[in-house]
Design a protein around this motif. Structure first.
Motif, mmCIF file in Angstrom:
data_model
loop_
_atom_site.group_PDB
_atom_site.id
_atom_site.type_symbol
_atom_site.label_atom_id
_atom_site.label_comp_id
_atom_site.label_asym_id
_atom_site.label_seq_id
_atom_site.Cartn_x
_atom_site.Cartn_y
_atom_site.Cartn_z
ATOM 1 N N PHE A 97 9.843 3.629 -15.236
ATOM 2 C CA PHE A 97 8.627 2.828 -15.058
ATOM 3 C C PHE A 97 8.047 2.447 -16.413
ATOM 4 O O PHE A 97 7.688 1.295 -16.650
ATOM 5 C CB PHE A 97 7.621 3.645 -14.243
ATOM 6 C CG PHE A 97 6.290 2.991 -14.068
ATOM 7 C CD1 PHE A 97 5.189 3.421 -14.776
ATOM 8 C CD2 PHE A 97 6.135 1.952 -13.168
ATOM 9 C CE1 PHE A 97 3.954 2.815 -14.604
ATOM 10 C CE2 PHE A 97 4.906 1.348 -12.985
ATOM 11 C CZ PHE A 97 3.811 1.778 -13.716
ATOM 12 N N LEU A 98 7.990 3.443 -17.327
ATOM 13 C CA LEU A 98 7.426 3.166 -18.648
ATOM 14 C C LEU A 98 8.275 2.165 -19.417
ATOM 15 O O LEU A 98 7.767 1.376 -20.213
ATOM 16 C CB LEU A 98 7.303 4.462 -19.456
ATOM 17 C CG LEU A 98 6.322 5.483 -18.925
ATOM 18 C CD1 LEU A 98 6.416 6.765 -19.737
ATOM 19 C CD2 LEU A 98 4.917 4.941 -18.962
ATOM 20 N N PRO A 151 13.443 -8.484 -22.900
ATOM 21 C CA PRO A 151 14.304 -8.137 -21.771
ATOM 22 C C PRO A 151 14.320 -6.643 -21.488
ATOM 23 O O PRO A 151 13.991 -5.845 -22.347
ATOM 24 C CB PRO A 151 15.686 -8.585 -22.256
ATOM 25 C CG PRO A 151 15.613 -8.468 -23.730
ATOM 26 C CD PRO A 151 14.199 -8.752 -24.115
ATOM 27 N N LEU A 152 14.683 -6.274 -20.287
ATOM 28 C CA LEU A 152 14.705 -4.877 -19.908
ATOM 29 C C LEU A 152 15.753 -4.137 -20.734
ATOM 30 O O LEU A 152 16.812 -4.678 -21.019
ATOM 31 C CB LEU A 152 15.035 -4.738 -18.412
ATOM 32 C CG LEU A 152 13.914 -5.216 -17.487
ATOM 33 C CD1 LEU A 152 14.438 -5.322 -16.065
ATOM 34 C CD2 LEU A 152 12.734 -4.271 -17.551
ATOM 35 N N PRO A 153 15.452 -2.877 -21.113
ATOM 36 C CA PRO A 153 16.363 -2.181 -22.034
ATOM 37 C C PRO A 153 17.722 -1.873 -21.429
ATOM 38 O O PRO A 153 18.674 -1.636 -22.167
ATOM 39 C CB PRO A 153 15.610 -0.889 -22.371
ATOM 40 C CG PRO A 153 14.615 -0.725 -21.303
ATOM 41 C CD PRO A 153 14.261 -2.084 -20.823
ATOM 42 N N TRP A 204 9.428 -6.978 -11.277
ATOM 43 C CA TRP A 204 10.073 -6.323 -10.133
ATOM 44 C C TRP A 204 10.412 -4.882 -10.440
ATOM 45 O O TRP A 204 10.299 -4.003 -9.589
ATOM 46 C CB TRP A 204 11.335 -7.085 -9.716
ATOM 47 C CG TRP A 204 11.033 -8.451 -9.238
ATOM 48 C CD1 TRP A 204 11.302 -9.627 -9.864
ATOM 49 C CD2 TRP A 204 10.335 -8.807 -8.039
ATOM 50 N NE1 TRP A 204 10.829 -10.678 -9.135
ATOM 51 C CE2 TRP A 204 10.234 -10.206 -8.017
ATOM 52 C CE3 TRP A 204 9.786 -8.064 -6.989
ATOM 53 C CZ2 TRP A 204 9.622 -10.885 -6.973
ATOM 54 C CZ3 TRP A 204 9.166 -8.733 -5.949
ATOM 55 C CH2 TRP A 204 9.098 -10.136 -5.955
ATOM 56 N N ALA A 205 10.827 -4.638 -11.703
ATOM 57 C CA ALA A 205 11.133 -3.258 -12.075
ATOM 58 C C ALA A 205 9.883 -2.395 -12.012
ATOM 59 O O ALA A 205 9.917 -1.270 -11.506
ATOM 60 C CB ALA A 205 11.744 -3.214 -13.473
ATOM 61 N N VAL A 206 8.759 -2.931 -12.525
ATOM 62 C CA VAL A 206 7.504 -2.171 -12.494
ATOM 63 C C VAL A 206 7.119 -1.860 -11.050
ATOM 64 O O VAL A 206 6.777 -0.730 -10.706
ATOM 65 C CB VAL A 206 6.375 -2.965 -13.193
ATOM 66 C CG1 VAL A 206 5.031 -2.361 -12.876
ATOM 67 C CG2 VAL A 206 6.593 -2.998 -14.685
ATOM 68 N N LEU A 207 7.226 -2.865 -10.172
ATOM 69 C CA LEU A 207 6.875 -2.652 -8.764
ATOM 70 C C LEU A 207 7.783 -1.611 -8.117
ATOM 71 O O LEU A 207 7.317 -0.704 -7.415
ATOM 72 C CB LEU A 207 7.010 -3.970 -7.990
ATOM 73 C CG LEU A 207 5.798 -4.885 -7.979
ATOM 74 C CD1 LEU A 207 6.113 -6.136 -7.181
ATOM 75 C CD2 LEU A 207 4.590 -4.188 -7.389
#
Lengths: 222, 609
Positions: free
Chosen positions: B126-127, B133-135, B402-405
């Motif tokens: 989440f963090l 871009p996403l890691p 979307w990742a956070v959600l």
């Protein structure tokens, strides 16, 4: 005589630039993938620009400042758009070593890409690995920042709850003299006669007396 | 008459009134939150997919009706009637069954330890979702910046981020490695969040549950709406839900359905007993049991529809990219113009080239791209959430959001289950009078959270994931089934169905009908015994082994199957049987005490003669 010399020169040129030839590199362009509808057609003018860019790159190499556009030879252009190229020395009788060409191209890759509106994936020099861009790491990783925010909020909330619990308990242990509402004071009391409490029922205001509960109220509504 | 000050109802002295729920909605949401957990998201869809899609719902519903709802009703009714936690309840049913309550407490403690570690991983992801871009979307570069890291190149960026950047996993369980400070920090944070919510028992939890129980439904709805609009989603849904009725002939399906219902409702933890003990005496527990079980099952179904639509999109996406890679190979080898072959023409072009120049085509090593192969790729558990779903999110527009959600939803789902676990530890401790009246409740909950946190530090070691799988597979399942069996038998035969029905009638106003009597006395105990025996047989037949992430393995990135060393096998056996030992231990202690009492009363009687 002059015609013979001309034919000789072009024949040598043809030999110097060959697929899988010595010191030759294959180039592959994917213009339509990169630009979509804005793609330009690959013609001899674009080839001329390519030769110019390669010559420009070679001029940056020490001892090769005199490289001309005519020293760069291009051959076997296909529909894909792919072709082979070599860089010859000023006398045009042998090709420059692959290592020098490789170094020159690598150092000026961005300029070459920019001239054609392409990038490392759409303008490929096979056998010349491109230096990948370093990842842009911020000085403090983002996750630490968000972690700090969440952790601080949680700790502050825990402290507040603990402090309010301590305050509540201190208020209760000091007795009902601390209670604010004076009306509640008497309602909470129990009448005592001869040291025996008289009122066994819970007399807290507004409390429902079980003995008078009707059938409907037995089941709690959703 | 003197107007003297009377005792304060909230009492700092003795006569401490039991806290109660603010309203019925809080109680229902707490039970639903406890029952609905991570398993609804990543276990049920996998089972549906493996066992013939829609056909799996039949054994699932049968198990719910015959086993889930009756057991659940027993737990709620007995907690509400006796108004005490699991330890007190089973001691009240019969002194010889007191061990069941202690065993439930132990299992809840073990489960809390590793369940919150999963939440730690969720929190870490989440963090890391707050960046674009996403890691986990790209590999890190190697040392001379000409290519990507070897381990990442061989597996995939998503797997690399999970195994290396998150877990930093070792190749073998005996190699413990060092404590990962990032995970330790996230572990501290998640235990702090749990402590914040359970600090005052149900007073604080009741407020937090509104958010943690309802937020997942909001996110699931958003994912459902978004997922259904993604290309390939509907194909994925139809493929995965198409019922294959022949699968119902295999007994394995019925066993897994019964097991899934049992664990999905979080039975035999003591958490539902604890929640129900804070209810007013007159509350319709029968209606509650049916409502909560149905909501749990419907949530599983709802979640699997949302998940399958996104996974269908992922399969279509992977299939498309597989085709694109093949097309690129063809174009490069045969010097065809750029973008001249699109995905629809691929088959025709390939067959034409195969007819004219088969040797050149054969030398290209083209991959076989079939959509069904990608749809069949399934996983459950952490693999589904952290590898497969994260990869699917990468290709959705607006991926960080979307990742956070998604990870926010997983965190709140797990958090509401943690509340139930912590309450099943704290309520019995409070009722046993472990806390002297000068130790406030906040300190007790703090101590419980601290002990669990310190014990869970072992999961932040580099081999922590292997240990977590051991705990997940061996600590909970067998013990819970044993305790549930003793619960049903204890209530139906030791306490007596008639006496229990009288209690339920006093609470709900209606006597339990024939369905309840039959299931409590016959069906549920038999079912539990069957699945227990089948589970033990399956466990005995599978060799004790685990899948290790070993970069030196010949077939890397496939995980290597290794068997557990001897001391780890001993630990597995201990975990399986230690909690259950409470039952015979307490029964034996009671027998000895009763025997001694009889001897003492016999001796006392003699001098009077």
């Amino acid at each position: 005589m002059l015609c013979l010399l001309f034919f000789l020169v072009t024949a040598i040129h043809a030999e110097l630039c060959q697929p899988d030839g010595e010191n030759a590199f294959k180039v592959r362009l994917s213009i339509r993938t990169a630009l979509g509808d804005n793609a330009y057609a690959w013609d001899t003018n674009e080839e001329y620009l390519f030769k110019a860019m390669v010559a420009f790159s070679m001029r940056k190499v020490p001892n090769r400042e005199t490289t001309e556009i005519s020293h760069v030879l291009v051959c076997n252009v296909t529909q894909r758009v792919s072709f082979w190229f070599v860089v010859t020395d000023p006398l045009k009788n042998h090709t420059l070593p692959a290592v020098e060409v490789q170094t020159a191209i690598r150092m000026n890759r961005n300029r070459i890409n920019g001239a054609f509106f392409l990038n490392d994936q759409t303008l490929e020099f096979l056998k010349i690995p491109s230096t990948l861009a370093p990842p842009t790491d911020p000085s403090v990783p983002i996750w630490i920042i968000i972690f700090g925010v969440i952790f601080c909020i949680v700790i502050v909330a825990v402290m507040l709850l603990i402090l309010s619990g301590i305050r509540q308990r201190r208020r209760m242990s000091k007795g009902p003299t601390e209670v604010d509402d004076s009306e509640d004071k008497c309602e909470n009391t129990i009448t005592i006669e001869n040291g025996i409490p008289c009122d066994p029922l819970d007399t807290k205001g507004g409390h429902i007396n079980d003995a008078f509960m009707t059938e409907d109220e037995r089941l709690t509504p959703l | 008459m003197a107007c003297a000050p009377g005792p304060d109802p909230r009492g700092a002295g003795g006569g401490h009134e039991r806290p109660s729920w603010d309203n019925r909605l809080q109680y229902l949401l707490s039970c639903i939150g406890f029952a609905v957990g991570l398993g609804n998201i990543w276990r049920f869809p996998y089972l549906c997919q493996t066992y013939g899609g829609g056909a799996f719902l039949i054994p699932y519903l049968v198990a719910l009706v015959l086993e889930g709802i009756p057991l659940f009703h027993i737990e709620l009714a007995i907690g509400q009637h006796l108004r005490t936690g699991s330890v007190g309840v089973w001691k009240a049913v019969s002194p010889y069954l007191g061990g069941v309550g202690l065993g439930c407490l132990t299992v809840s403690f073990l489960v809390s330890m590793y369940y919150n570690t999963v939440l730690t991983w969720v929190l870490w992801y989440f963090l890391n979702s707050f960046q674009n871009p996403l890691p986990w979307g790209s590999c890190p570069l190697d040392l001379n910046r000409t290519g990507f890291e070897a381990e990442c190149q061989a597996s995939s960026p998503v797997s690399y981020f999970w195994y290396r950047r998150t877990l930093n996993i070792t190749a073998d369980i005996s190699d413990s490695g060092s404590i990962q400070w990032r995970l330790l920090a996230c572990l501290a944070a998640s235990w702090a969040v749990v402590y914040l919510c359970v600090i005052r028992g149900i007073e604080s939890m009741g407020k937090a549950i509104y958010f943690t129980a309802l937020f997942p439904y909001l996110v699931l709805t958003i994912f459902l709406i978004r997922g259904l609009s993604l290309p390939g989603a509907v194909k994925g849904l139809t493929y995965l839900f198409t019922p294959d009725v022949r699968i119902l002939q295999s007994p394995r399906v019925w066993l897994d359905a019964a097991t899934q219902i049992f664990f999905s409702l979080s039975l035999a933890f003591g958490g539902h007993i604890a929640f129900a003990s804070y209810n007013p005496h007159r509350n319709n527990c029968e209606k509650d049991a049916v409502i909560i079980s149905l909501v749990n099952s419907l949530t599983s179904l709802y979640a699997s529809i949302a998940m399958f639509s996104v996974l269908g999109f992922k399969a279509a996406n992977d299939h498309g990219r597989c085709l694109d890679r093949n097309i690129l190979r063809l174009i490069n080898a045969f010097e065809l113009p750029d973008q001249s072959v699109n995905r629809d023409d691929y088959a025709a072009v390939l067959s034409h080239l195969n007819a004219t120049q088969p040797e050149r085509v054969a030398r290209l090593c083209l991959e076989t791209c079939r959509l069904e192969d990608f749809l069949d790729k399934s996983a459950s558990g952490t693999g589904l959430a952290f590898i497969i779903f994260t990869e699917a999110i990468l290709h959705m527009p607006g991926a960080p959001g979307w990742a956070v959600l998604f990870f926010g939803m997983l965190f709140t789902l797990g958090l509401s289950s943690m509340f139930g676990n912590m309450e099943s530890i704290i309520t019995p401790l409070l009722d046993m009078g472990v806390t002297h009246r000068f130790i406030p409740k906040e300190v007790l909950t703090g101590l419980a959270c601290l002990v669990c946190f310190l014990s869970a530090i072992c999961f932040t070691l580099q081999s922590g994931n292997y240990w977590l799988e051991i705990f997940d597979n061996y600590a909970a399942p067998l013990n819970l089934m044993v305790f549930a069996f003793f619960e049903v038998v204890g209530v139906a035969y030791v306490y007596g169905v008639q006496r229990f029905s009288d209690d339920v009638e006093s609470m709900t106003g209606r006597r339990p009908g024939l369905y309840w009597q039959v299931t409590w006395k016959v069906v549920s105990p038999l079912l539990l015994l069957t699945i227990f025996v089948a589970y033990v047989v399956t466990l005995a037949r599978t060799p004790l082994s685990y899948k290790a992430w070993d970069t030196q393995y010949v077939r890397f990135p496939t995980r290597q199957e290794k068997s557990y060393p001897g001391w780890v096998q001993a630990a597995c056996v201990l975990l399986c049987f230690l909690p259950v030992l409470w039952v015979p231990a307490v029964a034996l202690a009671q027998l000895l005490a009763a025997h001694r009492r009889k001897k003492d009363t016999g001796r006392d009687r003699c001098p009077k003669l």
